[in-house]
Write a protein that holds these residues in place. Structure first.
Motif, PDB file in Angstrom:
ATOM      1  N   UNK A  96       0.791  -1.228   0.000  1.00  0.00           N
ATOM      2  CA  UNK A  96       0.000   0.000   0.000  1.00  0.00           C
ATOM      3  C   UNK A  96       0.816   1.266   0.000  1.00  0.00           C
ATOM      4  N   UNK A  97       2.112   1.155  -0.277  1.00  0.00           N
ATOM      5  CA  UNK A  97       3.029   2.288  -0.177  1.00  0.00           C
ATOM      6  C   UNK A  97       2.595   3.522  -0.972  1.00  0.00           C
ATOM      7  N   UNK A  98       2.101   3.402  -2.219  1.00  0.00           N
ATOM      8  CA  UNK A  98       1.750   4.615  -2.975  1.00  0.00           C
ATOM      9  C   UNK A  98       0.706   5.492  -2.308  1.00  0.00           C
ATOM     10  N   UNK A  99      -0.122   4.910  -1.432  1.00  0.00           N
ATOM     11  CA  UNK A  99      -1.187   5.682  -0.792  1.00  0.00           C
ATOM     12  C   UNK A  99      -0.822   6.144   0.618  1.00  0.00           C
ATOM     13  N   UNK A 143       3.668  22.635   5.540  1.00  0.00           N
ATOM     14  CA  UNK A 143       2.515  23.404   6.027  1.00  0.00           C
ATOM     15  C   UNK A 143       1.569  22.561   6.877  1.00  0.00           C
ATOM     16  N   UNK A 144       1.910  21.293   7.060  1.00  0.00           N
ATOM     17  CA  UNK A 144       1.037  20.410   7.823  1.00  0.00           C
ATOM     18  C   UNK A 144       0.035  19.659   6.974  1.00  0.00           C
ATOM     19  N   UNK A 145       0.056  19.902   5.657  1.00  0.00           N
ATOM     20  CA  UNK A 145      -0.871  19.210   4.758  1.00  0.00           C
ATOM     21  C   UNK A 145      -0.326  17.838   4.416  1.00  0.00           C
ATOM     22  N   UNK A 146      -1.186  16.825   4.506  1.00  0.00           N
ATOM     23  CA  UNK A 146      -0.798  15.464   4.167  1.00  0.00           C
ATOM     24  C   UNK A 146      -1.209  15.146   2.736  1.00  0.00           C
ATOM     25  N   UNK A 147      -0.287  14.596   1.970  1.00  0.00           N
ATOM     26  CA  UNK A 147      -0.556  14.153   0.604  1.00  0.00           C
ATOM     27  C   UNK A 147       0.009  12.749   0.441  1.00  0.00           C
ATOM     28  N   UNK A 148      -0.623  11.952  -0.407  1.00  0.00           N
ATOM     29  CA  UNK A 148      -0.146  10.592  -0.617  1.00  0.00           C
ATOM     30  C   UNK A 148       1.206  10.600  -1.330  1.00  0.00           C
ATOM     31  N   UNK A 149       1.913   9.497  -1.170  1.00  0.00           N
ATOM     32  CA  UNK A 149       3.206   9.338  -1.836  1.00  0.00           C
ATOM     33  C   UNK A 149       3.066   9.481  -3.348  1.00  0.00           C
ATOM     34  N   UNK A 150       2.027   8.887  -3.923  1.00  0.00           N
ATOM     35  CA  UNK A 150       1.868   8.953  -5.369  1.00  0.00           C
ATOM     36  C   UNK A 150       1.568  10.384  -5.816  1.00  0.00           C
ATOM     37  N   UNK A 151       0.831  11.155  -5.012  1.00  0.00           N
ATOM     38  CA  UNK A 151       0.576  12.554  -5.380  1.00  0.00           C
ATOM     39  C   UNK A 151       1.853  13.368  -5.335  1.00  0.00           C
ATOM     40  N   UNK A 192       9.464  10.903  -4.179  1.00  0.00           N
ATOM     41  CA  UNK A 192       8.861  12.243  -4.248  1.00  0.00           C
ATOM     42  C   UNK A 192       9.852  13.378  -4.070  1.00  0.00           C
ATOM     43  N   UNK A 193      11.061  13.074  -3.618  1.00  0.00           N
ATOM     44  CA  UNK A 193      12.063  14.120  -3.403  1.00  0.00           C
ATOM     45  C   UNK A 193      12.943  14.333  -4.633  1.00  0.00           C
ATOM     46  N   UNK A 252      16.116  10.940  -1.054  1.00  0.00           N
ATOM     47  CA  UNK A 252      15.885   9.624  -0.444  1.00  0.00           C
ATOM     48  C   UNK A 252      14.557   9.083  -0.931  1.00  0.00           C
ATOM     49  N   UNK A 253      14.517   7.780  -1.201  1.00  0.00           N
ATOM     50  CA  UNK A 253      13.265   7.157  -1.620  1.00  0.00           C
ATOM     51  C   UNK A 253      12.527   6.609  -0.406  1.00  0.00           C
ATOM     52  N   UNK A 254      11.240   6.323  -0.595  1.00  0.00           N
ATOM     53  CA  UNK A 254      10.466   5.694   0.466  1.00  0.00           C
ATOM     54  C   UNK A 254      10.482   4.180   0.212  1.00  0.00           C
ATOM     55  N   UNK A 255      11.384   3.494   0.898  1.00  0.00           N
ATOM     56  CA  UNK A 255      11.536   2.050   0.735  1.00  0.00           C
ATOM     57  C   UNK A 255      10.954   1.267   1.904  1.00  0.00           C
ATOM     58  N   UNK A 256      11.031   1.848   3.096  1.00  0.00           N
ATOM     59  CA  UNK A 256      10.591   1.182   4.315  1.00  0.00           C
ATOM     60  C   UNK A 256       9.796   2.177   5.169  1.00  0.00           C
ATOM     61  N   UNK A 257       8.982   1.692   6.105  1.00  0.00           N
ATOM     62  CA  UNK A 257       8.227   2.609   6.966  1.00  0.00           C
ATOM     63  C   UNK A 257       9.098   3.654   7.663  1.00  0.00           C
ATOM     64  N   UNK A 258      10.339   3.304   8.000  1.00  0.00           N
ATOM     65  CA  UNK A 258      11.219   4.252   8.675  1.00  0.00           C
ATOM     66  C   UNK A 258      11.520   5.463   7.799  1.00  0.00           C
ATOM     67  N   UNK A 259      11.365   5.318   6.472  1.00  0.00           N
ATOM     68  CA  UNK A 259      11.677   6.407   5.552  1.00  0.00           C
ATOM     69  C   UNK A 259      10.632   7.517   5.561  1.00  0.00           C
ATOM     70  N   UNK A 260       9.439   7.248   6.101  1.00  0.00           N
ATOM     71  CA  UNK A 260       8.403   8.282   6.166  1.00  0.00           C
ATOM     72  C   UNK A 260       8.911   9.486   6.949  1.00  0.00           C
ATOM     73  N   UNK A 261       9.464   9.225   8.130  1.00  0.00           N
ATOM     74  CA  UNK A 261       9.981  10.320   8.962  1.00  0.00           C
ATOM     75  C   UNK A 261      11.147  11.030   8.280  1.00  0.00           C
ATOM     76  N   UNK A 262      11.999  10.263   7.591  1.00  0.00           N
ATOM     77  CA  UNK A 262      13.132  10.869   6.891  1.00  0.00           C
ATOM     78  C   UNK A 262      12.648  11.829   5.812  1.00  0.00           C
ATOM     79  N   UNK A 263      11.669  11.404   5.025  1.00  0.00           N
ATOM     80  CA  UNK A 263      11.179  12.235   3.935  1.00  0.00           C
ATOM     81  C   UNK A 263      10.399  13.435   4.473  1.00  0.00           C
ATOM     82  N   UNK A 264       9.585  13.222   5.485  1.00  0.00           N
ATOM     83  CA  UNK A 264       8.855  14.344   6.076  1.00  0.00           C
ATOM     84  C   UNK A 264       9.818  15.385   6.652  1.00  0.00           C
ATOM     85  N   UNK A 265      10.951  14.923   7.168  1.00  0.00           N
ATOM     86  CA  UNK A 265      11.957  15.849   7.671  1.00  0.00           C
ATOM     87  C   UNK A 265      12.522  16.717   6.553  1.00  0.00           C
TER      88      UNK A 265
END
Length: 262
Positions: free
Chosen positions: A18-21, A28-36, A107-108, A241-254
């Motif tokens: 389910x990674x793309x979603x 700004x605090x707005x959440x968008x899906x990985x695919x967006x 996305x980066x 950095x790509x989103x490969x694992x759940x730990x990467x969410x925090x890295x990318x959001x940073x």
């Protein structure tokens, strides 16, 4: 030269279903899906005639159409993004000179990475190309930390003196004995550009042992004697950095917060 960007996305990821979603919160605090976010990165590229999301999953297709993306449905049999791109080209009314595969977990990816790739493809001798980025200290530490903890993170590239690829691996190559005095390591950026004929040839080859072992689709070109041109790009201060694992969410959001990306 005409160029089309495809964003392959599948729901059934082995490492992260389910990674793309998965939603990523921006500055700004707005959440968008990985695919967006990946689609927005593609839309920022100059020199591309069109951008399409390629998927075999109705959930991803519905989400993509919801934020305004053009979608092409591909088969469930596509084993990787390159095969999905080959299926996408077959659905286009006009065949472009260059097909760009911007993977849906990156996305980066700065626009200038893709623009450099399209520019390199203007050389008719280049059949397939991909960007590489010299690792900075933070990225190299992430690579080494992931491997030490048994996670498969990003991919490294090793190139010949003429700029063509020797190999790609999910291991850190060359070997990093110390982070204090590391060798030069190149991060493979998850973007590819192909001639349509190269994609057609790719579909005629079976999956090779190296591709299967590494889980890296580009190795099929090397295993069949097709040079892969590496295009060095500059990060210009942007952490990639790509989103490969759940730990990467925090890295990318940073990075989104640091760069002020909404």
């Amino acid at each position: 030269m005409s160029a089309v960007i495809f964003i392959p996305a599948r729901y059934a990821s082995t490492r992260y279903p389910g990674k793309p979603l998965v939603e990523l919160t921006g500055a700004t605090g707005e959440a968008k899906s990985l695919i967006q976010r990946s689609w927005e990165a593609a839309k920022a590229v100059k020199g591309a005639d069109a951008v399409y999301v390629l998927t075999d999953d109705s959930r991803i297709a519905e989400a993509a159409r919801g934020f305004g993306a053009d979608v092409l449905m591909t088969s469930e049999h596509a084993r990787n993004g390159t095969e999905r791109c080959a299926e996408g080209v077959a659905q286009l009314q006009h065949t472009p000179d260059c097909v760009v595969n911007l993977q849906g977990d990156a996305p980066l990816t700065p626009a200038w990475f893709v623009e450099a790739l399209i520019e390199r493809m203007a050389d008719p001798a280049v059949r397939m190309a991909t960007p590489i980025l010299r690792c900075d200290a933070e990225t190299l530490t992430n690579f080494v930390t992931d491997r030490q903890n048994g996670r498969v993170g990003g991919t490294t590239a090793v190139a010949r003196a003429d700029g063509t690829a020797l190999y790609f691996s999910k291991e850190v190559l060359p070997f990093v004995g110390s982070l204090e005095t590391p060798p030069e390591v190149w991060h493979h950026v998850g973007v590819y550009a192909y001639r349509p004929e190269a994609l057609e040839a790719y579909m005629s080859w079976p999956e090779g042992p190296l591709e299967k072992a590494e889980g890296l689709e580009q190795l099929r070109f090397l295993e069949n004697g097709v040079p892969v041109t590496c295009v060095p790009v500059e990060g210009k201060g942007r952490v990639f950095w790509e989103l490969n694992n759940p730990v990467d969410v925090a890295r990318i959001e940073g990075v989104l917060a640091k760069e002020g990306i909404a």
